[in-house]
Scaffold this active site. Structure first.
Site, PDB file in Angstrom:
ATOM      1  CG  HIS A  10     -10.885 -17.391  12.623  1.00  0.00           C
ATOM      2  ND1 HIS A  10     -11.423 -18.641  12.835  1.00  0.00           N
ATOM      3  CD2 HIS A  10     -10.825 -16.788  13.833  1.00  0.00           C
ATOM      4  CE1 HIS A  10     -11.680 -18.770  14.122  1.00  0.00           C
ATOM      5  NE2 HIS A  10     -11.331 -17.666  14.755  1.00  0.00           N
ATOM      6  CG  ASN A  20     -14.298 -13.751  15.201  1.00  0.00           C
ATOM      7  OD1 ASN A  20     -15.295 -13.452  14.534  1.00  0.00           O
ATOM      8  ND2 ASN A  20     -13.522 -14.782  14.905  1.00  0.00           N
ATOM      9  N   GLY A  67     -13.792 -14.830  21.053  1.00  0.00           N
ATOM     10  CA  GLY A  67     -14.960 -15.397  20.376  1.00  0.00           C
ATOM     11  C   GLY A  67     -16.166 -15.362  21.299  1.00  0.00           C
ATOM     12  N   GLY A  68     -16.497 -16.519  21.870  1.00  0.00           N
ATOM     13  CA  GLY A  68     -17.711 -16.675  22.677  1.00  0.00           C
ATOM     14  C   GLY A  68     -17.940 -15.568  23.701  1.00  0.00           C
TER      15      GLY A  68
HETATM   16  P1  13P Z   1     -13.411 -18.524  21.569  1.00  0.00           P
HETATM   17  O1  13P Z   1     -13.027 -17.323  22.385  1.00  0.00           O
HETATM   18  O2  13P Z   1     -14.873 -18.772  21.505  1.00  0.00           O
HETATM   19  O3  13P Z   1     -12.599 -19.729  21.959  1.00  0.00           O
HETATM   20  O4  13P Z   1     -12.978 -18.180  20.045  1.00  0.00           O
HETATM   21  C1  13P Z   1     -11.727 -17.689  19.784  1.00  0.00           C
HETATM   22  C2  13P Z   1     -11.678 -17.244  18.384  1.00  0.00           C
HETATM   23  O5  13P Z   1     -11.735 -18.041  17.467  1.00  0.00           O
HETATM   24  C3  13P Z   1     -11.594 -15.788  18.111  1.00  0.00           C
HETATM   25  O6  13P Z   1     -11.313 -15.542  16.781  1.00  0.00           O
END
Ligand code: 13P
Length: 249
Positions: free
Chosen positions: A95, A9, A233-234
């Site tokens: 989300h 994401n 995410g990151g």
């Molecule tokens: P992070 O992996 O940056 O913690 O984000 C998770 C997320 O919200 C994926 O949808």
């Protein structure tokens, strides 16, 4: 056997040049014969670019959000059919950032889930508790309520055609991952809750974990019996990290 799914994401990150580098690096770095399914969810404006780069690669792509409406005077919104027009397979629904920053409640999330699925997209339904909810012992009640809203609107069989992502809000972007045991406990709760209504759906649905998944914790998380991959995410913005998570499945 459920196939592991690792989905990136990207949130509101990227540029044409960064996306090109990232996607090409993922494409060329993905080990041949990897059994994990891989997907990326770029910002909507970049979906055509990602589609062009990923066509025939076996890697899927999807949206991060969609409108509950099919078309019309909804300035700034993107419909399910528009996502399908660019061959999206997935769309993230509910989300926690949409829930907390844009006021999406359980009823709206359920509506979006139904609209996405009816159009032919596979929703990735996000559920998860806040830190204070966990600390006051409400985790299962919160997640149960988030799921029930969707089950009520779509029916249990529909869940079997979707993906669920458990994302504890306190673990998103914080560097604090749920321990594999903490995550497994909630994943098992979700599967048991579904099994009480339909054992086949519970067995079939993939439940991803999301929240600070990194190369050094992915394998441990994915090894848990009810964790079927991750929503990243990151770490999905860095090809090396994302690939190493994809290969941890
Ligand atoms: P992070 O992996 O940056 O913690 O984000 C998770 C997320 O919200 C994926 O949808």
């Amino acid at each position: 056997m459920r196939q592991t799914l690792v989905a990136g994401n990207w949130k509101m990150n990227g540029s044409r040049s960064k996306n090109q580098q990232l996607v090409n690096a993922i494409k060329s770095g993905l080990r041949e014969g990897t059994t994990t399914e891989v997907a990326v969810c770029p910002p909507a404006i970049y979906i055509p670019q990602v589609m062009a780069l990923l066509q025939d690669s076996g890697i899927h792509w999807g949206g991060q959000n969609l409108s509950q409406y099919t078309e019309g005077a909804y300035t700034g919104e993107i419909s399910a059919s528009m996502l399908l027009d660019y061959a999206c397979r997935y769309v993230i629904v509910g989300h926690s950032e949409r829930r907390s920053l844009y006021g999406e409640d359980d009823a709206l999330v359920a509506e979006k889930f139904v609209v996405a699925q009816r159009a032919g997209l596979v929703p990735i339904l996000c559920v998860g508790e806040l830190l204070e909810e966990r600390e006051s012992g409400e985790t299962e009640a919160v997640i149960g309520k988030q799921l029930d809203a969707v089950i009520e609107a779509a029916g249990v069989p529909a869940i079997g055609e979707a993906v669920i992502a458990y994302e504890p809000v306190w673990a998103i972007g914080t560097g604090k991952t749920a321990s594999p045991e903490q995550a497994q406990e909630v994943h098992a709760y979700i599967r048991e809750k579904l099994a009480a209504q339909d054992a086949a759906v519970a067995e079939k649905v993939r439940i991803l974990y999301g929240g600070s998944v990194k190369p050094d914790n992915a394998a441990e998380l994915f090894a848990m019996p009810d964790i079927d991959g991750g929503l990243i995410g990151g770490a999905s913005l860095d090809a090396e990290s994302f690939l190493s998570i994809c290969h941890a499945g």
